[in-house]
Write an enzyme that holds these catalytic residues in place. Structure first.
Site, PDB file in Angstrom:
ATOM      1  N   CYS A   1      -6.964   7.819  -3.912  1.00 63.21           N
ATOM      2  CA  CYS A   1      -6.843   9.005  -3.077  1.00 63.21           C
ATOM      3  C   CYS A   1      -5.408   9.469  -2.987  1.00 63.21           C
ATOM      4  O   CYS A   1      -4.540   8.909  -3.646  1.00 63.21           O
ATOM      5  CB  CYS A   1      -7.414   8.725  -1.687  1.00 63.21           C
ATOM      6  SG  CYS A   1      -6.760   7.218  -0.955  1.00 63.21           S
TER       7      CYS A   1
ATOM      8  N   LYS B   1       5.149  12.211  -0.438  1.00 64.14           N
ATOM      9  CA  LYS B   1       6.045  11.063  -0.627  1.00 64.14           C
ATOM     10  C   LYS B   1       7.437  11.472  -1.088  1.00 64.14           C
ATOM     11  O   LYS B   1       7.573  12.339  -1.945  1.00 64.14           O
ATOM     12  CB  LYS B   1       5.458  10.137  -1.685  1.00 64.14           C
ATOM     13  CG  LYS B   1       4.221   9.488  -1.195  1.00 64.14           C
ATOM     14  CD  LYS B   1       4.178   8.035  -1.564  1.00 64.14           C
ATOM     15  CE  LYS B   1       3.105   7.381  -0.717  1.00 64.14           C
ATOM     16  NZ  LYS B   1       3.434   6.032  -0.351  1.00 64.14           N
TER      17      LYS B   1
ATOM     18  N   LYS C   1      10.844   5.892  18.382  1.00 59.06           N
ATOM     19  CA  LYS C   1       9.404   6.170  18.377  1.00 59.06           C
ATOM     20  C   LYS C   1       8.904   6.373  19.809  1.00 59.06           C
ATOM     21  O   LYS C   1       8.218   7.326  20.127  1.00 59.06           O
ATOM     22  CB  LYS C   1       8.663   5.007  17.715  1.00 59.06           C
ATOM     23  CG  LYS C   1       7.146   5.069  17.804  1.00 59.06           C
ATOM     24  CD  LYS C   1       6.543   3.775  17.258  1.00 59.06           C
ATOM     25  CE  LYS C   1       5.045   3.712  17.457  1.00 59.06           C
ATOM     26  NZ  LYS C   1       4.312   4.642  16.591  1.00 59.06           N
TER      27      LYS C   1
ATOM     28  N   HIS D   1      -9.900  13.626   6.343  1.00 55.20           N
ATOM     29  CA  HIS D   1      -8.592  13.717   6.997  1.00 55.20           C
ATOM     30  C   HIS D   1      -8.633  14.535   8.268  1.00 55.20           C
ATOM     31  O   HIS D   1      -7.622  14.691   8.938  1.00 55.20           O
ATOM     32  CB  HIS D   1      -7.557  14.290   6.034  1.00 55.20           C
ATOM     33  CG  HIS D   1      -7.382  13.416   4.832  1.00 55.20           C
ATOM     34  ND1 HIS D   1      -8.095  13.612   3.669  1.00 55.20           N
ATOM     35  CD2 HIS D   1      -6.635  12.304   4.632  1.00 55.20           C
ATOM     36  CE1 HIS D   1      -7.762  12.662   2.803  1.00 55.20           C
ATOM     37  NE2 HIS D   1      -6.885  11.864   3.363  1.00 55.20           N
TER      38      HIS D   1
ATOM     39  N   CYS E   1     -12.484   9.250   1.287  1.00 50.91           N
ATOM     40  CA  CYS E   1     -11.738   8.008   1.536  1.00 50.91           C
ATOM     41  C   CYS E   1     -12.435   7.238   2.648  1.00 50.91           C
ATOM     42  O   CYS E   1     -13.504   7.648   3.112  1.00 50.91           O
ATOM     43  CB  CYS E   1     -10.284   8.338   1.914  1.00 50.91           C
ATOM     44  SG  CYS E   1      -9.183   6.899   1.958  1.00 50.91           S
TER      45      CYS E   1
ATOM     46  N   ARG F   1      12.332  -0.047  18.199  1.00 50.11           N
ATOM     47  CA  ARG F   1      11.694   1.248  17.913  1.00 50.11           C
ATOM     48  C   ARG F   1      11.818   2.205  19.118  1.00 50.11           C
ATOM     49  O   ARG F   1      10.882   2.884  19.503  1.00 50.11           O
ATOM     50  CB  ARG F   1      10.231   1.049  17.500  1.00 50.11           C
ATOM     51  CG  ARG F   1      10.111   0.534  16.071  1.00 50.11           C
ATOM     52  CD  ARG F   1       8.683   0.438  15.613  1.00 50.11           C
ATOM     53  NE  ARG F   1       7.943  -0.498  16.426  1.00 50.11           N
ATOM     54  CZ  ARG F   1       6.630  -0.489  16.590  1.00 50.11           C
ATOM     55  NH1 ARG F   1       5.898   0.426  15.988  1.00 50.11           N
ATOM     56  NH2 ARG F   1       6.039  -1.381  17.344  1.00 50.11           N
TER      57      ARG F   1
ATOM     58  N   ILE G   1     -16.572   4.669   1.255  1.00 51.00           N
ATOM     59  CA  ILE G   1     -15.420   4.084   0.573  1.00 51.00           C
ATOM     60  C   ILE G   1     -15.061   2.711   1.136  1.00 51.00           C
ATOM     61  O   ILE G   1     -14.284   1.974   0.549  1.00 51.00           O
ATOM     62  CB  ILE G   1     -14.213   5.051   0.636  1.00 51.00           C
ATOM     63  CG1 ILE G   1     -14.616   6.437   0.120  1.00 51.00           C
ATOM     64  CG2 ILE G   1     -13.026   4.542  -0.161  1.00 51.00           C
ATOM     65  CD1 ILE G   1     -15.225   6.438  -1.277  1.00 51.00           C
TER      66      ILE G   1
ATOM     67  N   GLU H   1       0.876   6.847  -7.234  1.00 48.02           N
ATOM     68  CA  GLU H   1       2.137   7.028  -6.522  1.00 48.02           C
ATOM     69  C   GLU H   1       3.249   6.123  -7.019  1.00 48.02           C
ATOM     70  O   GLU H   1       4.414   6.409  -6.798  1.00 48.02           O
ATOM     71  CB  GLU H   1       1.947   6.852  -5.012  1.00 48.02           C
ATOM     72  CG  GLU H   1       1.737   5.416  -4.604  1.00 48.02           C
ATOM     73  CD  GLU H   1       1.472   5.257  -3.127  1.00 48.02           C
ATOM     74  OE1 GLU H   1       0.723   6.059  -2.567  1.00 48.02           O
ATOM     75  OE2 GLU H   1       2.014   4.315  -2.540  1.00 48.02           O
TER      76      GLU H   1
ATOM     77  N   TRP I   1       2.587  -1.465  -1.669  1.00 48.66           N
ATOM     78  CA  TRP I   1       2.743  -1.388  -0.219  1.00 48.66           C
ATOM     79  C   TRP I   1       3.314  -2.677   0.368  1.00 48.66           C
ATOM     80  O   TRP I   1       3.115  -2.999   1.533  1.00 48.66           O
ATOM     81  CB  TRP I   1       1.414  -0.973   0.434  1.00 48.66           C
ATOM     82  CG  TRP I   1       1.023   0.424   0.008  1.00 48.66           C
ATOM     83  CD1 TRP I   1       1.824   1.337  -0.628  1.00 48.66           C
ATOM     84  CD2 TRP I   1      -0.241   1.062   0.159  1.00 48.66           C
ATOM     85  NE1 TRP I   1       1.126   2.493  -0.874  1.00 48.66           N
ATOM     86  CE2 TRP I   1      -0.145   2.359  -0.405  1.00 48.66           C
ATOM     87  CE3 TRP I   1      -1.466   0.664   0.728  1.00 48.66           C
ATOM     88  CZ2 TRP I   1      -1.214   3.258  -0.423  1.00 48.66           C
ATOM     89  CZ3 TRP I   1      -2.528   1.557   0.711  1.00 48.66           C
ATOM     90  CH2 TRP I   1      -2.399   2.841   0.141  1.00 48.66           C
TER      91      TRP I   1
HETATM   92  N1  GLN Z   1     -11.539   0.628   1.242  1.00 45.53           N
HETATM   93  C1  GLN Z   1     -10.466   1.269   1.953  1.00 45.53           C
HETATM   94  C2  GLN Z   1     -11.044   1.997   3.160  1.00 45.53           C
HETATM   95  O1  GLN Z   1     -12.133   2.447   3.085  1.00 45.53           O
HETATM   96  C3  GLN Z   1      -9.743   2.261   1.078  1.00 45.53           C
HETATM   97  C4  GLN Z   1      -8.570   2.871   1.801  1.00 45.53           C
HETATM   98  C5  GLN Z   1      -7.678   3.747   0.942  1.00 45.53           C
HETATM   99  O2  GLN Z   1      -8.064   4.257  -0.061  1.00 45.53           O
HETATM  100  N2  GLN Z   1      -6.477   3.976   1.364  1.00 45.53           N
HETATM  101  O3  GLN Z   1     -10.360   2.155   4.169  1.00 45.53           O
HETATM  102 ZN    ZN Z   2      -8.688   6.381  -0.106  1.00 49.73          ZN
END
Ligand code: GLN
Ligand code: ZN
Length: 772
Positions: A658, A120, A27, A709, A741, A24, A446, A620, A576
């Site tokens: 999300c 994406k 990077k 975010h 999230c 890498r 979350i 996605e 993933w």
């Molecule tokens: N439970 C995960 C978190 O809170 C959900 C992450 C996600 O949606 N990408 O990090």
């Molecule tokens: Zn999320």
């Protein structure tokens, strides 16, 4: 095997190669430059070394024609924006002051200016920077990067082919610039863009390019008549240019469909098609348009986005069929090798019996060259390779890892009833209400709390042997205690343990499931300098023992409020990872679902009354063509329900999604039959709440009121305003209050403040409801 020698020797080629280098290096060089530790000259030198070494690797593997221009400091779509002069107004000063710094400003933003949006690249896990265009966009050709990289490759004696994002795909990937009407269609700019491509093509021709590749993957998606007409016009115009290189139009990621007929007739010199998953469809379409007479066909028979060895005989059979359908047939990977790690031989911890099934970029280039040789000289010329390949494939097919009789018996016995809750939603909801006793507008999060430096250090210490498992787990328990005590003090209703033990929401589970492999060096670019190491789902999936129960029950032992169990759902586990290609995805998802079902049931048995199964990837991985959506959604929603339907009616199942527009999958969200769903919504001002309401979504939902975010802390009033907007769509007795999230990327101070404000907002709005 009947492949006859081709008239012309088939060439081996690829459309792109991993950019990062063995260790890498890219990077490190780019991040070093950002931090001021390395000069621009040093960065340029590292980049040039990497390009040289990549081309050499390709040539040594037997690749006859190497790609140029696929290299990037950050992203090839951003490079294309620079090439056509589409620099957003807000970045122009920075670009003029310094091209490299301006480039990175577009990619990452600065203190004062926002970056381009990132999204994406088709259905891969690579993210590109979205071009911002408007009616006033003025394109200007800047071929410097493309010309320089071609010149470098030619100077050291390679046969090289520049690779560009094609003009139609470029415009289809763009969106209206800020301030431009949302219904502005970037494709209307095609007539302005084509002269710029013409100029770049002329410059490349002058620099010595015999062929130039124009990538048009957007044409494998469903396209309107108008879009197809634009493609037709584009390639008629570019084909008609006087002094131009030969043009190869490349498609990948699926069936070209209607666009195949258009491009077959266009005055271009070659076409590249994907002959992996959609081989049969592309073959049929090619035959029905009468083949590509007078053109070169580049056949992507080696899968460029999975990590499995090729079935060489099957590919040779495909190539043999293609020989009759084009003037010449060359051999390639189905798409750029950007999407796979560099070198499987670097993996020392994978059982050699399993390692022989793996092909990363370097191994794939050798497969391509073997196939080209077989196509040109007949199968006799590659007899040894075919024998070895047959043995490797047989070892995989017959392995106990890929065929576990117990897993097979269990999946075969699954019935529809296993994927249905025992009671309809209304009855479950009543039972859950009685069992949980939550207030109106219950608050929750979350799952993850800040992944602090201490936590990452603890994991590194454990790996390096500086602490033992007991020491590590003690640190995790300390963190859980802190997370719990904060949530209780803040007044959150449904608590979480904070996921401090998880490095990653997929890898954490992959490491504990039989059938998954981890790599040491299997890095793949996600975006910019961010690389991920997806686990490899190689075999039949089973769960030797519970994966999360002790952490959840430990957290529950600290509080009388409900603690939510937290799992990653089957669709996201597949999305993933690099997933086995020897059985339908739905079958693999069902195995993962059964392993998760055991975990869900064990959590319930251990006293967990609320269990969340995250599916952020549901949207996605939606297939690129609408015709393929129903089959995908059927197995995707079915596997989610299989994992969550083994519980009692009074156990509440949550899910979370999300990063996506959910409007087009509301029916699928409904089909999950989760009791509660939390969704990202803050930035779109609760758009998804209105979409759920319009659909008549019958269950509980928590559209996010806190955008996680950014480090910005939303005020209580702001969160309350979003809640009131949410209430216009979702009735109070079905509305939850939560962030967008998980909080793992945030710091503690802003997390504390934001969640306290969120709870205050819920209290304010509850007060308003009881007053009215
Ligand atoms: N439970 C995960 C978190 O809170 C959900 C992450 C996600 O949606 N990408 O990090
Ligand atoms: Zn999320």
């Amino acid at each position: 095997m009947t492949a006859q020698p081709a008239a012309a020797a088939a060439r081996a080629t690829v459309y792109g190669y991993p950019r990062q280098g063995q260790n890498r290096e890219l990077k490190k060089a780019v991040e070093g430059y950002w931090k001021g530790r390395a000069t621009a000259a040093a960065l340029r030198e590292t980049a040039a070394d990497l390009r040289r070494s990549n081309w050499q690797q390709l040539a040594d593997a037997g690749i006859d024609e190497v790609p140029t221009g696929d290299f990037s400091y950050y992203d090839h779509v951003l490079d294309t924006s620079v090439m056509v002069g589409a620099v957003p107004e807000r970045h122009r000063a920075a670009v003029q002051a310094d091209a490299l710094d301006g480039y990175f400003a577009m990619a990452r933003g600065t203190q004062d200016v926002a970056p381009l949006e990132m999204t994406k690249w088709f259905d891969t896990n690579y993210h590109y920077l979205v071009p911002e265009l408007g009616p006033d966009t003025v394109f200007r050709a800047d071929s410097a990067k493309q010309v320089a990289e071609l010149t470098e490759a030619l100077a050291i004696g390679h046969t090289a082919r520049p690779v560009l994002v094609g003009p139609v795909t470029y415009l289809l990937l763009a969106k209206p610039a800020p301030g431009v009407a949302a219904d502005f269609d970037p494709l209307t700019l095609i007539d302005r863009l084509l002269p710029v491509y013409a100029e770049v093509l002329a410059d490349l021709r002058a620099a010595g390019a015999e062929w130039v590749q124009l990538d048009e993957p957007a044409l494998v998606q469903d396209r309107t008549r108008a879009e197809l007409n634009a493609a037709e016009r584009a390639y008629r115009d570019l084909g008609a240019l006087a002094d131009r290189p030969k043009l190869l139009v490349a498609s990948y990621f699926g069936r070209l469909g209607d666009a195949l007929g258009i491009l077959a007739k266009a005055p271009v010199d070659g076409l590249a098609l994907d002959f992996t998953e959609t081989a049969a469809a592309n073959l049929g379409d090619l035959a029905s348009v009468g083949g590509l007479s007078g053109k070169r066909l580049v056949a992507g028979v080696v899968n460029g986005r999975n990590i499995w060895i090729n079935d060489l005989e099957k590919s040779l059979a495909t190539l043999g069929t293609l020989l009759g359908l084009a003037d010449r047939v060359d051999v390639a990977a189905s798409c750029s090798l950007l999407h796979v790690p560099l070198d499987a031989d670097a993996e020392r911890d994978i059982d050699p019996q399993v390692a022989r099934w793996l092909a990363f970029a370097r191994q794939k280039t050798r497969e391509i060259s073997v196939l080209a040789r077989g196509l040109s000289q007949g199968t006799g010329a590659i007899a040894a390779e075919l024998t070895a390949n047959r043995a490797d494939l047989a070892s995989r097919a017959g392995s106990a890892l890929t065929r576990d009789p117990a897993v097979r018996a269990r999946t075969a016995a699954v019935t529809d009833a296993d994927a249905r809750r025992s009671q309809p939603y209304a009855e479950r909801a009543a039972a859950q209400r009685a069992a949980l006793g939550l207030p109106l507008l219950p608050t929750t999060t979350i799952g993850s709390f800040p992944q602090t430096t201490e936590l990452r250090t603890a994991r590194a210490d454990l790996r390096a042997g500086r602490i033992d498992t007991d020491g590590y787990e003690e640190r995790i328990r300390n963190e859980i205690r802190e997370v719990l005590s904060f949530q209780e003090k803040a007044g959150i209703d449904v608590l979480v343990h904070g996921e401090p033990e998880r490095n990653d929401m997929v890898q954490y589970f992959a490491e504990q499931l039989t059938g998954y492999l981890a790599t040491q060096h299997g890095w793949v670019q996600s975006y910019g300098t961010r690389y991920v190491r997806p686990p490899i789902l190689a075999g039949d999936i089973s769960r030797p023992e519970p994966m999360t129960v002790r952490w959840t029950t430990y957290a529950q032992s600290l509080t009388s409020r409900p603690v939510k169990g937290m799992l990653t759902g089957p669709v996201t586990m597949l999305a993933w990872s690099f997933v086995r290609d020897d059985q339908p995805l739905g079958d693999t998802a069902r195995q993962v679902a059964l392993a998760l079902r055991d975990e869900v049931n064990d959590l319930e048995a251990a006293g967990t009354s609320v269990i969340q199964v995250d599916e952020p990837a549901l949207r996605e991985t939606l297939p690129l063509r609408a015709a393929d959506h129903p089959a995908y959604l059927e197995w995707a929603t079915g596997s989610f329900r299989l994992s969550t339907s083994g519980v009692r009616p009074d156990t509440q199942i949550h899910t979370h999604m999300c990063y996506a527009e959910f409007g087009d999958i509301v029916q699928a969200i409904d089909d999950l039959d989760a009791d509660v769903i939390s969704l990202e919504a803050a930035r779109s001002h609760m758009q998804v709440a209105r979409e759920l309401a319009a659909h008549g979504y019958p269950r509980e939902a928590g559209p996010g009121v806190y955008d996680i975010h950014s480090p910005r802390v939303p005020s209580a009033e702001e969160a309350a305003a979003l809640l009131r907007t949410g209430l216009e769509a979702i009735p109070a007795d079905r509305l939850w209050v939560n962030p967008d999230c998980g909080l793992k990327t945030r710091g503690w101070p802003e997390t504390r403040a934001a969640l306290e404000n969120m709870v205050a907002a819920a209290r304010t709005v509850r007060g308003e409801l009881s007053g009215s």
